[in-house]
Structures are given as structure tokens and as C-alpha cells.
Design an enzyme around this catalytic site. Sequence first.
Site, PDB file in Angstrom:
ATOM      1  N   LEU A   1      28.497 -40.555  63.200  1.00 29.06           N
ATOM      2  CA  LEU A   1      28.492 -39.107  63.024  1.00 29.06           C
ATOM      3  C   LEU A   1      28.619 -38.709  61.556  1.00 29.06           C
ATOM      4  O   LEU A   1      29.574 -39.099  60.869  1.00 29.06           O
ATOM      5  CB  LEU A   1      29.635 -38.487  63.830  1.00 29.06           C
ATOM      6  CG  LEU A   1      29.772 -36.966  63.754  1.00 29.06           C
ATOM      7  CD1 LEU A   1      28.546 -36.284  64.357  1.00 29.06           C
ATOM      8  CD2 LEU A   1      31.052 -36.498  64.463  1.00 29.06           C
ATOM      9  N   ASP A   2      27.650 -37.918  61.077  1.00 27.67           N
ATOM     10  CA  ASP A   2      27.648 -37.343  59.723  1.00 27.67           C
ATOM     11  C   ASP A   2      27.831 -38.399  58.642  1.00 27.67           C
ATOM     12  O   ASP A   2      28.429 -38.139  57.588  1.00 27.67           O
ATOM     13  CB  ASP A   2      28.747 -36.275  59.595  1.00 27.67           C
ATOM     14  CG  ASP A   2      28.492 -35.079  60.496  1.00 27.67           C
ATOM     15  OD1 ASP A   2      27.316 -34.770  60.747  1.00 27.67           O
ATOM     16  OD2 ASP A   2      29.479 -34.456  60.950  1.00 27.67           O
ATOM     17  N   ALA A   3      27.309 -39.605  58.881  1.00 33.32           N
ATOM     18  CA  ALA A   3      27.477 -40.690  57.916  1.00 33.32           C
ATOM     19  C   ALA A   3      26.152 -41.324  57.513  1.00 33.32           C
ATOM     20  O   ALA A   3      26.142 -42.388  56.896  1.00 33.32           O
ATOM     21  CB  ALA A   3      28.408 -41.762  58.491  1.00 33.32           C
TER      22      ALA A   3
END
Length: 367
Positions: free
Chosen positions: A309-311
Site C-alpha cells: 500500500l502506497d509504497a
Amino acid sequence: MQLLAGSSRSAARRPSAVEAPAVSRISGRPACTAARRASHVQPARVAHASTPATERANGNGSSPTQGSPLGSIDGFVPQAGLTANLLLQCPDQKGVIAAVSQLLYGFGCNIVSSDQFTDSISNQFFQRITFDFSEIVIGPGNTAVLERAIGELASRFRMKWKLAYKNKIKRLAILVSKQDHCLYDLLIRHRSGELRCEIPFIISNHPDLKHIADTFGVPFHHMPIDKSSKDSQEKAIEDLLAKEQIDVLILARYMQIFTTGFCERHWEHTINIHHSFLPAFEGARPYHRAHERGVKIIGATAHFATAELDAGPIIDQAVSRITHRDSVDDMIRKGKDLERLVLARAVRWHLDDRVMVYNNKTVVFED
């Protein structure tokens, strides 16, 4: 992390006869210097075996092919605007720029622009070349021969490569939830000609933004989702992506998390806009958490949507100053401006083949 790129320009003239392209064995940067210094050349062999077809068919019914492993477009016959973008990545070594330049020269192509960058830490070389092939000696309809020659050159330098013809307009799908600011911005930029692509449809897990799609004449697909329907909804999305031959997927504040399998299949062409300056405040409600923390800067981040997630690899970011006077609503208002700008830049760069990924980072040859 965005790496800065250097720039150089070179040009290649058409040779006087049709012949196999010559490839330099002597290196140097920039390419023009290498070409002057090269005194020993060996002819590049042109392979006759076809490259395995992967991904979807092009508009003329032919299939793109896989270069190692970024891929190229094989069999596509450009008809107008005969320019292409060639992206290269390989271990940094002597001879790369000279060899690529001489290969294009040997085929009668003209290099319009060239940008390159060397990451000294990973010892990786990155290059983006835009070239005109209107006078290619084998004829513009025989670009498969050029692609095979690039493939053979790539094997010599352990090179990953991608070739994209600029007159092949990419097809872009937008996914949204209830926030409308990024959707409006993308559609306006597209209508004004700023984003060079086709937008066949918009998908949303809510019906709220259908009126925007109707205003711009874009088909709207409402695909509701809950915990029990997640797999079936993702299957419906993938079926539509395949049917409409979508090249790029934009998550314009789409507030759902895809499964690991979906991300692994699509992350390289899926761009998400996150409303914080990652890696700070990943996940939900970043403005509220930033306000609680008392930050003095907020930001927005456009990145590839990987399973973590969001990486994913970051394409672009921007920030705005915050003071003690700013409420959460103030931060949201300022943040929306950043989100519009950052997402639009990331989409434009991706559409123009300016983004390369390595080690969960990007090299962006900005326009």
C-alpha cells in the site's frame, strides 16, 4: 525518489545504401564524441526469427513483442508522424551510446533528442532516445527488422529496452470513487489536448460522478464493491480493460485497495495519486493525521500502484507550506491543488514514455 537526468542531442543521417547497421565497439559520452573516436566497428547481425508476441494486439491487428524484459512493439506499421521513443536500461559500460547511435544511423534513422542518466550507486545506465524513422532504409512498414537488430544489440549489453511509436495513441482508463477534482482535471486537460491519449471509459464504485462523465461524453461504468464481491468486481474491471485494449490505468482518488494478484498483473501501467508526501502518512485520512501531528508541509504523490500500500515507485511529488492557522479543511483545499498538478504531470510523462523503473525507484526524463 526521483533521479535527475542529463540531456544531450545528436543526429543521424541516412546512409547512401541499404546495408546492415554498423555497431561501435568503442565507447564514450556524449554519443557524437564516441562516433568521432570510434575506429573499429563490427556489423550488427539482423535476426530472422520472430520475437514472441505478448500483451494485446495493436490497432492494425499485430501484436507487441517482448524485448528483454521491458518489451518492444513488433509488427506495428506506423502511418504518420514517423517518430518513436526508445528506452534503454543496462549496466553502465563503454560503448552503449555509440552502439545505439550507429545502429539507428545504419538504418537511416535521425535522432531527434537523447537524454541519459547513470546511477553510480547501482552502476545502471538509463537512456531515452526519440528518433525519426521516416527515411528508414528498409521502409517504414518494416520496423520489425529494426526491432530485431535492437534486440540483438540489447543482448550484447545485457540491456532492457522498450520501443514505442508515437503515432500509436495510448488508451487510458480512469477509476474514481466520490472525489471529483482529479477526474475533472484530467478530462479538461484531455479535452484541451494536453494529454495525448484516448479515454474510452470511467469506472467507479459509486454512481456519484456519472454526471461528469456524461458532460464529457465518456462512458461511465458503475461497479459497486463490498467484501463479498471484491474478486468479481476486479474480474469485471480486468475484462473491461482487456476488451477496450487499455494501456494505462489511472486511480484518480479511487478509494479501494486492489488484491495482490491484480496489482502484480497491472502495477507497471497503473498510476495512483496519494494525498500526502509519501512515505509520510500512507493509507487513509492523511490530512487529518498531518493536522494532528502539526506538520508544516503537506504534499501529494503520484506513484505506481504495487501490492504494498502506497509504497510503489514514485513518479512525482509536490508540497505546500502549512501554518498553525490551517484547519483540516484548509489542508484538504491546498492538497487538492497539489493532487491535480502532480497526477497530471505523472500521467503526461508516462504517456510520453519518460518514466523508467528500477529498484522501486524511477528515472524520469522530464519534459
